[in-house]
Design a protein around this motif. Structure first.
Motif, PDB file in Angstrom:
ATOM      1  N   GLN A  23     -16.053 -42.091 -11.193  1.00  0.00           N
ATOM      2  CA  GLN A  23     -16.728 -41.908  -9.909  1.00  0.00           C
ATOM      3  C   GLN A  23     -15.954 -40.950  -9.014  1.00  0.00           C
ATOM      4  OE1 GLN A  23     -19.765 -42.994  -9.272  1.00  0.00           O
ATOM      5  NE2 GLN A  23     -19.688 -41.770  -7.395  1.00  0.00           N
ATOM      6  N   GLY A  24     -14.633 -41.004  -9.072  1.00  0.00           N
ATOM      7  CA  GLY A  24     -13.839 -40.057  -8.304  1.00  0.00           C
ATOM      8  C   GLY A  24     -14.087 -38.630  -8.746  1.00  0.00           C
ATOM      9  N   ALA A  25     -14.190 -38.425 -10.065  1.00  0.00           N
ATOM     10  CA  ALA A  25     -14.475 -37.085 -10.583  1.00  0.00           C
ATOM     11  C   ALA A  25     -15.845 -36.610 -10.134  1.00  0.00           C
ATOM     12  CB  ALA A  25     -14.383 -37.090 -12.105  1.00  0.00           C
TER      13      ALA A  25
ATOM     14  N   GLY B   4     -24.360 -57.119  -6.922  1.00  0.00           N
ATOM     15  CA  GLY B   4     -24.740 -56.474  -5.670  1.00  0.00           C
ATOM     16  C   GLY B   4     -23.849 -56.773  -4.489  1.00  0.00           C
ATOM     17  N   LEU B   5     -22.591 -57.120  -4.731  1.00  0.00           N
ATOM     18  CA  LEU B   5     -21.671 -57.426  -3.635  1.00  0.00           C
ATOM     19  C   LEU B   5     -20.819 -56.206  -3.292  1.00  0.00           C
ATOM     20  CD1 LEU B   5     -20.608 -60.995  -4.804  1.00  0.00           C
ATOM     21  CD2 LEU B   5     -22.386 -60.357  -3.144  1.00  0.00           C
ATOM     22  N   CYS B   6     -20.076 -56.312  -2.205  1.00  0.00           N
ATOM     23  CA  CYS B   6     -19.351 -55.162  -1.669  1.00  0.00           C
ATOM     24  C   CYS B   6     -17.850 -55.408  -1.755  1.00  0.00           C
ATOM     25  CB  CYS B   6     -19.776 -54.903  -0.227  1.00  0.00           C
ATOM     26  SG  CYS B   6     -21.513 -54.454  -0.090  1.00  0.00           S
ATOM     27  N   VAL B   7     -17.264 -54.959  -2.848  1.00  0.00           N
ATOM     28  CA  VAL B   7     -15.842 -55.154  -3.144  1.00  0.00           C
ATOM     29  C   VAL B   7     -15.328 -53.896  -3.816  1.00  0.00           C
ATOM     30  CG1 VAL B   7     -14.180 -56.459  -4.536  1.00  0.00           C
ATOM     31  CG2 VAL B   7     -16.091 -57.656  -3.432  1.00  0.00           C
ATOM     32  N   THR B   8     -14.122 -53.453  -3.462  1.00  0.00           N
ATOM     33  CA  THR B   8     -13.482 -52.377  -4.216  1.00  0.00           C
ATOM     34  C   THR B   8     -12.009 -52.694  -4.411  1.00  0.00           C
ATOM     35  OG1 THR B   8     -13.034 -51.104  -2.199  1.00  0.00           O
ATOM     36  CG2 THR B   8     -15.007 -50.519  -3.458  1.00  0.00           C
ATOM     37  N   ALA B   9     -11.483 -52.225  -5.526  1.00  0.00           N
ATOM     38  CA  ALA B   9     -10.048 -52.290  -5.771  1.00  0.00           C
ATOM     39  C   ALA B   9      -9.381 -51.104  -5.084  1.00  0.00           C
ATOM     40  CB  ALA B   9      -9.762 -52.261  -7.271  1.00  0.00           C
ATOM     41  N   MET B  10      -8.151 -51.302  -4.642  1.00  0.00           N
ATOM     42  CA  MET B  10      -7.416 -50.228  -3.989  1.00  0.00           C
ATOM     43  C   MET B  10      -6.827 -49.280  -5.031  1.00  0.00           C
ATOM     44  SD  MET B  10      -4.442 -50.519  -1.074  1.00  0.00           S
ATOM     45  CE  MET B  10      -3.203 -51.170  -2.193  1.00  0.00           C
ATOM     46  N   ARG B  11      -7.000 -47.979  -4.787  1.00  0.00           N
ATOM     47  CA  ARG B  11      -6.478 -46.943  -5.674  1.00  0.00           C
ATOM     48  C   ARG B  11      -5.746 -45.894  -4.857  1.00  0.00           C
ATOM     49  NH1 ARG B  11     -11.403 -48.580  -7.536  1.00  0.00           N
ATOM     50  NH2 ARG B  11     -11.635 -48.881  -9.807  1.00  0.00           N
ATOM     51  N   GLY B  12      -4.816 -45.204  -5.507  1.00  0.00           N
ATOM     52  CA  GLY B  12      -4.240 -44.004  -4.944  1.00  0.00           C
ATOM     53  C   GLY B  12      -5.109 -42.815  -5.288  1.00  0.00           C
ATOM     54  N   PHE B  13      -4.795 -41.659  -4.722  1.00  0.00           N
ATOM     55  CA  PHE B  13      -5.597 -40.473  -4.992  1.00  0.00           C
ATOM     56  C   PHE B  13      -5.634 -40.127  -6.479  1.00  0.00           C
ATOM     57  CE2 PHE B  13      -5.054 -38.613  -0.466  1.00  0.00           C
ATOM     58  CZ  PHE B  13      -6.252 -39.185  -0.069  1.00  0.00           C
ATOM     59  N   ALA B  14      -4.491 -40.215  -7.145  1.00  0.00           N
ATOM     60  CA  ALA B  14      -4.462 -39.863  -8.562  1.00  0.00           C
ATOM     61  C   ALA B  14      -5.348 -40.796  -9.375  1.00  0.00           C
ATOM     62  CB  ALA B  14      -3.022 -39.891  -9.091  1.00  0.00           C
ATOM     63  N   GLN B  15      -5.332 -42.080  -9.054  1.00  0.00           N
ATOM     64  CA  GLN B  15      -6.178 -43.029  -9.764  1.00  0.00           C
ATOM     65  C   GLN B  15      -7.661 -42.767  -9.490  1.00  0.00           C
ATOM     66  OE1 GLN B  15      -4.199 -46.423  -7.995  1.00  0.00           O
ATOM     67  NE2 GLN B  15      -3.508 -47.126 -10.011  1.00  0.00           N
ATOM     68  N   TRP B  16      -7.978 -42.441  -8.254  1.00  0.00           N
ATOM     69  CA  TRP B  16      -9.373 -42.139  -7.908  1.00  0.00           C
ATOM     70  C   TRP B  16      -9.843 -40.856  -8.595  1.00  0.00           C
ATOM     71  CZ3 TRP B  16     -13.721 -44.138  -6.582  1.00  0.00           C
ATOM     72  CH2 TRP B  16     -14.725 -43.382  -5.981  1.00  0.00           C
TER      73      TRP B  16
ATOM     74  N   GLY C 177       1.795 -33.077  -1.648  1.00  0.00           N
ATOM     75  CA  GLY C 177       1.239 -33.040  -2.994  1.00  0.00           C
ATOM     76  C   GLY C 177       0.089 -33.992  -3.215  1.00  0.00           C
ATOM     77  N   THR C 178      -0.308 -34.778  -2.195  1.00  0.00           N
ATOM     78  CA  THR C 178      -1.378 -35.747  -2.392  1.00  0.00           C
ATOM     79  C   THR C 178      -2.594 -35.430  -1.547  1.00  0.00           C
ATOM     80  OG1 THR C 178      -0.493 -37.195  -0.668  1.00  0.00           O
ATOM     81  CG2 THR C 178       0.271 -37.570  -2.906  1.00  0.00           C
ATOM     82  N   SER C 179      -2.673 -34.238  -0.987  1.00  0.00           N
ATOM     83  CA  SER C 179      -3.729 -33.953  -0.037  1.00  0.00           C
ATOM     84  C   SER C 179      -5.080 -33.730  -0.669  1.00  0.00           C
ATOM     85  CB  SER C 179      -3.364 -32.709   0.792  1.00  0.00           C
ATOM     86  OG  SER C 179      -2.203 -32.951   1.528  1.00  0.00           O
ATOM     87  N   GLY C 180      -5.167 -32.893  -1.654  1.00  0.00           N
ATOM     88  CA  GLY C 180      -6.456 -32.507  -2.198  1.00  0.00           C
ATOM     89  C   GLY C 180      -6.658 -33.042  -3.593  1.00  0.00           C
ATOM     90  N   PRO C 181      -7.890 -32.883  -4.117  1.00  0.00           N
ATOM     91  CA  PRO C 181      -8.149 -33.311  -5.486  1.00  0.00           C
ATOM     92  C   PRO C 181      -7.170 -32.676  -6.454  1.00  0.00           C
ATOM     93  CG  PRO C 181     -10.187 -32.744  -4.346  1.00  0.00           C
ATOM     94  CD  PRO C 181      -9.062 -32.321  -3.453  1.00  0.00           C
ATOM     95  N   GLY C 182      -6.707 -33.473  -7.419  1.00  0.00           N
ATOM     96  CA  GLY C 182      -5.776 -32.958  -8.404  1.00  0.00           C
ATOM     97  C   GLY C 182      -4.375 -32.762  -7.871  1.00  0.00           C
ATOM     98  N   GLY C 183      -4.078 -33.309  -6.655  1.00  0.00           N
ATOM     99  CA  GLY C 183      -2.736 -33.193  -6.111  1.00  0.00           C
ATOM    100  C   GLY C 183      -2.449 -31.871  -5.434  1.00  0.00           C
ATOM    101  N   VAL C 184      -3.482 -31.064  -5.169  1.00  0.00           N
ATOM    102  CA  VAL C 184      -3.275 -29.768  -4.533  1.00  0.00           C
ATOM    103  C   VAL C 184      -3.377 -29.928  -3.026  1.00  0.00           C
ATOM    104  CG1 VAL C 184      -4.173 -27.436  -4.301  1.00  0.00           C
ATOM    105  CG2 VAL C 184      -4.183 -28.547  -6.523  1.00  0.00           C
ATOM    106  N   SER C 185      -2.415 -29.385  -2.306  1.00  0.00           N
ATOM    107  CA  SER C 185      -2.448 -29.428  -0.851  1.00  0.00           C
ATOM    108  C   SER C 185      -3.142 -28.182  -0.335  1.00  0.00           C
ATOM    109  CB  SER C 185      -1.026 -29.490  -0.280  1.00  0.00           C
ATOM    110  OG  SER C 185      -1.067 -29.563   1.130  1.00  0.00           O
ATOM    111  N   PRO C 186      -4.369 -28.317   0.214  1.00  0.00           N
ATOM    112  CA  PRO C 186      -5.120 -27.138   0.617  1.00  0.00           C
ATOM    113  C   PRO C 186      -4.574 -26.510   1.890  1.00  0.00           C
ATOM    114  CG  PRO C 186      -6.308 -29.128   1.199  1.00  0.00           C
ATOM    115  CD  PRO C 186      -5.086 -29.568   0.452  1.00  0.00           C
ATOM    116  N   ARG C 187      -4.913 -25.241   2.061  1.00  0.00           N
ATOM    117  CA  ARG C 187      -4.502 -24.541   3.279  1.00  0.00           C
ATOM    118  C   ARG C 187      -5.291 -25.089   4.459  1.00  0.00           C
ATOM    119  NH1 ARG C 187      -6.350 -20.105   6.173  1.00  0.00           N
ATOM    120  NH2 ARG C 187      -8.077 -19.744   4.732  1.00  0.00           N
TER     121      ARG C 187
END
Length: 476
Positions: free
Chosen positions: A188-190, A171-183, A3-13
C-alpha cells in the motif's frame, strides 16, 4: 533526519512557497499565469514539527483563494489579490482546537479506548474507536470490556500486523505503526507513493457550462452537495461556502457524528437528512444531484456508489457535474477500499515514527495537527474549483480525487525542518486577532476566521453552523 524525508529515503529540495503553489496549479491543469497577484507572508516553522506543516497549510489554502478569484474573474468580476499568512494558515489546520461555545471549550470527542497500544510482539497499533460501532467492533474482536486496561491486556495476545488485518477484515479502523522504510516497502505504501496530491479526470462529455452570472461573491450561484463527515471533506465544503457557494450538507439519522466538529466545519452550510437505504431517500438525493454543480463525498470508497451515486452515474444524470471524492488510501493498492482517518494514516505511513525520531522521543509522536485531514480538504476544494474552471472552458463532467495517503506523500516531498521543534506551540490567548464571534445552533461561537483572504471579496460564512438535519433536503 534528512535521510527519511522522501520516498525511498531521499530528502527532497525545499521549494519556495510560490513554487509549491505553482506546482499545485500545474497539477490541476491550470496555468500559473492565471494565478493573479498572491501574497504569501510568514516563515517556517509555524508549528512545532520536523515537517513543513506551515508550508503545507499555506500552499493548500493559497491554492483555493486565487482559484475562487479566477472563477469570479471569469464571471466578469475584477482582478483581485489573494493573500495568505503562514501563521494564520497553520492555525487554521487546527481550527477545531480553537472553538469556544458560550465562552467554554468543547468537550473532548476522543473515545476512552482510542489511541496506541503495544501488542505482544512489541509493535504498536493505533485504534480509532470514536464512532460507537467501531468501538463495539474492536471490543468484540478483542473479547474485552471497555476499559483501557482490558484492551491493553487483550492486545498482548496479538501480533500487531495480525490484529491490523483482523480488524480490517471486519471493517474496523486499526493500523500498525510503521517507519517510512517499512511503509515504502509495503504494497500500500508503494501504491500511495505514486499518487499525486490531487487527481482531476474528465469522466464524461458535456458542452462547456457557463458559470452563473456575476454576483457579489466569487462562488455565488454554485450548488454543492456535501456528503462528508469528520474533518477533511467538511473542510472542503466549508471553504467553498466561505467564498459564497450554496452548500447543502446531507447526513442520515443513523450515522454517528461529532457536534464539536460540526460547529466548526458546518459554518456557511445548510444541513438536511436523507436515508439512502430507502427508495425515497435515494430519489430525493437524485433530484438534488440533478441540480448540483458539485457532488462532494468522503465516505469509504464504494459506499455512496453502492446506493446508485457513482461518478459515472452522476455524470449521466447531470452532464457537467464535478464529482469530488475523498478516500483514506487512494482507491488503489490492497488497502484501497479501507476505512481510515488522519491519525491512522499518520501511524501507518511513518509520520509518527519520523516525528518521534526528530524530537528524540519514543514513538509514536503525531504531527501537531490533523495535517493530512486539513490539507486534503483544501486540496479537494482547490481541485473542485479547477474542475469548474475547466468545465466552463472545455466542457465535460469531471472527477476530482484526493486521499489522505496521497497528501501524506506530498507532505513528505516538501522536505523537513532541522529546527522545526523550536516553534512554540500556539496558545489561545495569542490568537485573538484571528478570531470572530457569531451565532450557532449550539450557542455563541468563537472560532478562527478563514486565512485565504481576497481583497475585493473577503471570505465569510453567511450562515451559522447548526445541528444536523435542521433544514429540508432542498436547494435554497
Amino acid at each position: 533526519m534528512a535521510g527519511t524525508s522522501g520516498p525511498g529515503g531521499v530528502s527532497p529540495r525545499r521549494h519556495a512557497p510560490r513554487d509549491t503553489l505553482e506546482a499545485l496549479w500545474c497539477l490541476a491543469g491550470l496555468a500559473p499565469v492565471a494565478l493573479g497577484p498572491v501574497e504569501l507572508s510568514g516563515e517556517e516553522p509555524a508549528l512545532p514539527s520536523s515537517f513543513r506543516v506551515g508550508a503545507a497549510a499555506q500552499a493548500t489554502i493559497a491554492a483555493v483563494a486565487p482559484a475562487a478569484a479566477a472563477v469570479h474573474r471569469r464571471r466578469g468580476g475584477p482582478e483581485q489579490a489573494a493573500r495568505v499568512s503562514m501563521r494564520h494558515a497553520a492555525l487554521e489546520f487546527r481550527s477545531e482546537h480553537w472553538l469556544r461555545l458560550d465562552g467554554a471549550e468543547l468537550p473532548d470527542s476522543w473515545d476512552s479506548v482510542a489511541g496506541t497500544y503495544r501488542c505482544g510482539d512489541g509493535r504498536v497499533v493505533r485504534l480509532h474507536t470514536n464512532f460507537p460501532h467501531h468501538r463495539e467492533g474492536v471490543l468484540r474482536l478483542l473479547r474485552s470490556d471497555g476499559t483501557r486496561e482490558a484492551v491493553r491486556d487483550a492486545l498482548r495476545g496479538w501480533a500487531a500486523l495480525d490484529f491490523e488485518d483482523a480488524a480490517a477484515a471486519v471493517g474496523l479502523c486499526v493500523t500498525a505503526m510503521r517507519g517510512f522504510a517499512q511503509w515504502d516497502a509495503h504494497p500500500q505504501g508503494a501504491a500511495a507513493a505514486g499518487l499525486p496530491p490531487l487527481r482531476i479526470e474528465r469522466i464524461g462529455d458535456a458542452p462547456p457550462s457557463p458559470l452563473p452570472p456575476l454576483g457579489e461573491r466569487p462562488l455565488g450561484g454554485l450548488r454543492v452537495l456535501d456528503l462528508t463527515r469528520v474533518i477533511a471533506g467538511p473542510v472542503c465544503g466549508r471553504t467553498l461556502a466561505a467564498h459564497g457557494a450554496e452548500v447543502l450538507h446531507i447526513s442520515a439519522a443513523h450515522l454517528p457524528s461529532f457536534d464539536n466538529l460540526l460547529a466548526d466545519t458546518g459554518r456557511g452550510k445548510r444541513t438536511a437528512r436523507l436515508d439512502l437505504r430507502t427508495a425515497e431517500g435515494r430519489d430525493a438525493l437524485r433530484s438534488l444531484a440533478a441540480g448540483a454543480d458539485v457532488f462532494l463525498q468522503g465516505y469509504r470508497p464504494g459506499a455512496v456508489a453502492a446506493h446508485g451515486f457513482a461518478p459515472a452515474g452522476l455524470a449521466a444524470l447531470r452532464p457537467g457535474v464535478v464529482c469530488a471524492s475523498l478516500s483514506a488510501y487512494g482507491e488503489v493498492g490492497p488497502w484501497g477500499g479501507r476505512r481510515g482517518f488522519d491519525s491512522l494514516v499518520q501511524t501507518a505511513s511513518g509520520f509518527n515514527v519520523a516525528e518521534a525520531e526528530a524530537a528524540g522521543v519514543e514513538p509514536p509522536k503525531p504531527l501537531p495537527c490533523q495535517a493530512l485531514d486539513h490539507a486534503s480538504g483544501y486540496l479537494l476544494a482547490f481541485g473542485t474549483l479547477a474542475a469548474l474552471l475547466r468545465r466552463a472552458e472545455e466542457g465535460g463532467s469531471w472527477h476530482v480525487r484526493v486521499s489522505l495517503a496521497g497528501t501524506g506523500a506530498w507532505l513528505r516531498g516538501l522536505g523537513r525542518l532541522e529546527t522545526g521543534f523550536a516553534a512554540p506551540a500556539p496558545r489561545f490567548g495569542e490568537i485573538g486577532d484571528l478570531l470572530e464571534e457569531s451565532d450557532s445552533g449550539w450557542g455563541r461561537l468563537l472560532a478562527l476566521r478563514h486565512s485565504g483572504v481576497l481583497e475585493g471579496t473577503p471570505p465569510r460564512w453567511a450562515l451559522p453552523s447548526v445541528p444536523l438535519g435542521t433544514h429540508a433536503p432542498a436547494w435554497a
